[in-house]
Design an enzyme around this catalytic site. Structure first.
Site, mmCIF file in Angstrom:
data_model
loop_
_atom_site.group_PDB
_atom_site.id
_atom_site.type_symbol
_atom_site.label_atom_id
_atom_site.label_comp_id
_atom_site.label_asym_id
_atom_site.label_seq_id
_atom_site.Cartn_x
_atom_site.Cartn_y
_atom_site.Cartn_z
ATOM 1 N N LYS A 68 0.829 -1.207 0.000
ATOM 2 C CA LYS A 68 0.000 0.000 0.000
ATOM 3 C C LYS A 68 0.863 1.257 0.000
ATOM 4 O O LYS A 68 0.474 2.276 -0.582
ATOM 5 C CB LYS A 68 -0.943 0.008 1.210
ATOM 6 C CG LYS A 68 -1.862 -1.188 1.305
ATOM 7 C CD LYS A 68 -2.574 -1.518 0.007
ATOM 8 C CE LYS A 68 -3.091 -2.932 -0.031
ATOM 9 N NZ LYS A 68 -2.074 -3.963 -0.222
ATOM 10 N N HIS A 464 -23.762 14.707 1.880
ATOM 11 C CA HIS A 464 -23.613 15.193 0.507
ATOM 12 C C HIS A 464 -22.651 16.376 0.497
ATOM 13 O O HIS A 464 -22.772 17.281 1.323
ATOM 14 C CB HIS A 464 -24.964 15.626 -0.056
ATOM 15 C CG HIS A 464 -24.853 16.262 -1.413
ATOM 16 N ND1 HIS A 464 -24.677 15.519 -2.559
ATOM 17 C CD2 HIS A 464 -24.868 17.566 -1.786
ATOM 18 C CE1 HIS A 464 -24.606 16.336 -3.604
ATOM 19 N NE2 HIS A 464 -24.717 17.589 -3.154
#
Length: 485
Positions: A68, A464
């Protein structure tokens, strides 16, 4: 910890629980057992470059963590090289210092090694650096020998085996870690190879192929199976394959690998392609990623009659008990998926079972992740599995190209897919290909663990703008009522 004298004159240190192996399954089992009030020892032989202890197993040293780190570095380079201009950022004379990238990876690994040693100290786990092996069964437990810089003899009432796995080599082609590389050698490449070949298009193959493709290598992956990522939902796998093809990652399916020759010029791989045509692939280096095999090397199982299966894995029941009383095994060395987080869950469950509690591992809600770009993550059953099992289901998908946050990120590849029972609406599987899929899948795991319905996710308020809105919309799509697509 108590010191006990057994036959002869040597003194053995006595513990309630001895864990052999300091990878994700082992060190977590040791810490949880210590939290439950047991005297605990953990034996691990991994060494760093200076010969010091490096607990964390394959995952920390030559697997999850270093890969990673390299993926992150190569992703930064890819963004700077190809996408920064879209944001109005101009760069000149961009270059990659591979040695510095690898050094950063090594630093990340050491931080994790040191973190585990700190956790042992914090939780009063006695750590022994060396290889642990069975000596014999003794009254009330087992004698474990530690072979390392210091020879130690330990006695434990309960033994937890967490010895992990090793890379599988191609028959007749051993790893030399210079030209023919395992995952270990793949993480130590010191310069960008002009041509890189990989055998196996699984997690390691795709992740390592992605790292070096981003840095400029011409990468070809040879896969023996006729389908790409056969364990992944077919629709998701096809979407991922399109993205990899567009990036320039060459993936040949249905090949049969023949003779492999190494020399001063590199590696030559003879193979037959899916059409039956003889081919030769020339490369500077070859990474072999065709799976892993359980590691019981040096464990000396015959000394106590520990049962192994035909693959060399330790035989366990559904609760990780071996055929021997007081001996348990977890992680890659037993059945089930070879995943670090699966090993961790088994380690916790075994420690709790030793304490008389009811440890729990649900194989049906173990998430899988491939950390490519786009990332691929899934939990539960695929559409092809549901069809094969004759399960009636509903499906809903939502593309990231319709997600506002994905547009702002500049990464709209992929989708979220929900599969739910046609009658009860219980979530049976969630499959994601796209940005931050590794993080988004956690919501699906929680939902499935609580046997949620797709309607439950559809009714939950998601922030959102966020990528997680794609999860909500895919759940809405199961009932054919998406709001933004």
């Amino acid at each position: 910890m108590k010191v006990a004298c057994f036959q002869g004159f040597h003194m053995s240190k006595q513990f309630d629980v001895i864990v052999i192996g300091g990878g994700p399954g082992g060190y977590i089992a040791a810490i949880r057992a210590a939290q439950l009030g047991f005297s605990v020892a953990c034996v691990d032989e991994w060494k760093n470059d200076k010969g010091g202890p490096a607990p964390g197993g394959t995952c920390t040293n030559v697997g999850c963590i270093p890969s990673k780190a390299l993926l992150q570095s190569s992703e930064h380079f890819e963004q700077a090289n190809h996408h920064f201009a879209d944001h109005g950022i101009s760069l000149k004379d961009l270059s990659m210092d591979v040695s510095k990238m690898v050094a950063r990876k090594d630093t990340v690994v050491k931080q994790n090694n040191d973190g585990i040693l700190y956790l042992f100290k914090k939780n009063k786990v006695s750590f022994f650096h060396g290889r642990g092996s069975f000596a014999k069964a003794v009254e009330g437990g087992y004698e474990i020998l530690v072979s390392g810089a210091r020879e130690e003899s330990l006695v434990g009432k309960q033994i937890v085996l967490a010895t992990g796995s090793n890379a599988r080599a191609l028959p007749g082609t051993p790893f030399d870690e210079k030209l023919v590389l395992s995952n270990d050698g793949a993480l130590r490449i010191g310069a960008v190879p002009k041509k890189l070949a990989l055998i196996g298009s699984g997690v390691i193959g795709l992740e390592m192929g992605s790292v070096w493709r981003r840095l400029g290598a011409d990468v070809t992956i040879l896969e023996g199976l006729p389908t790409f990522l056969g364990a992944v939902d077919e629709q998701i796998a096809k979407e991922a394959k399109k993205a990899f093809d567009k990036q320039g990652l060459k993936i040949e399916l249905g090949v049969k690998v023949g003779e492999i020759q190494t020399g001063e010029a590199g590696v030559s791989i003879a193979y037959t392609n899916a059409k039956g045509e003889a081919q030769t692939l020339e490369a500077d280096k070859l990474i072999v990623s065709i799976g892993r095999v359980p590691n019981t090397i040096g464990l000396n199982p015959e000394a106590v009659g520990l049962a192994l299966d035909e693959r060399g894995a330790i035989v366990v029941d559904g609760e990780c008990r071996t055929n021997l009383p007081g001996v348990w095994a977890v992680g890659d060395v037993v059945r089930g998926p070879m995943l670090a987080h699966k090993a961790e869950e088994e380690g916790v469950a075994v420690a709790e079972r030793i304490a008389g509690q009811h440890g729990h591992v649900n194989f049906n809600t173990i998430p899988w992740v491939i950390y490519t770009s786009p990332e691929i993550a899934w939990v539960g059953r695929t559409e092809q599995q549901l069809k094969a099992d004759g399960v009636k289901y509903k499906a809903g998908t939502f593309p990231f190209m319709a997600n506002g946050r994905a547009r702002a990120l500049g990464d709209t590849t992929g989708m979220v897919k929900f599969l739910a029972d046609a009658v009860s609406d219980e979530i049976l599987g969630v499959h994601i290909v796209g940005p931050m899929a590794s993080e988004l899948i956690a919501e699906a795991v929680v939902a499935m663990e609580f046997r949620a319905s797709s309607e439950d996710i559809a009714r939950i308020c998601h922030a959102h703008p966020s990528l997680s809105e794609a999860t909500k919309e895919a759940a809405l799509a199961v009932d054919k009522r998406t709001l933004n697509f």
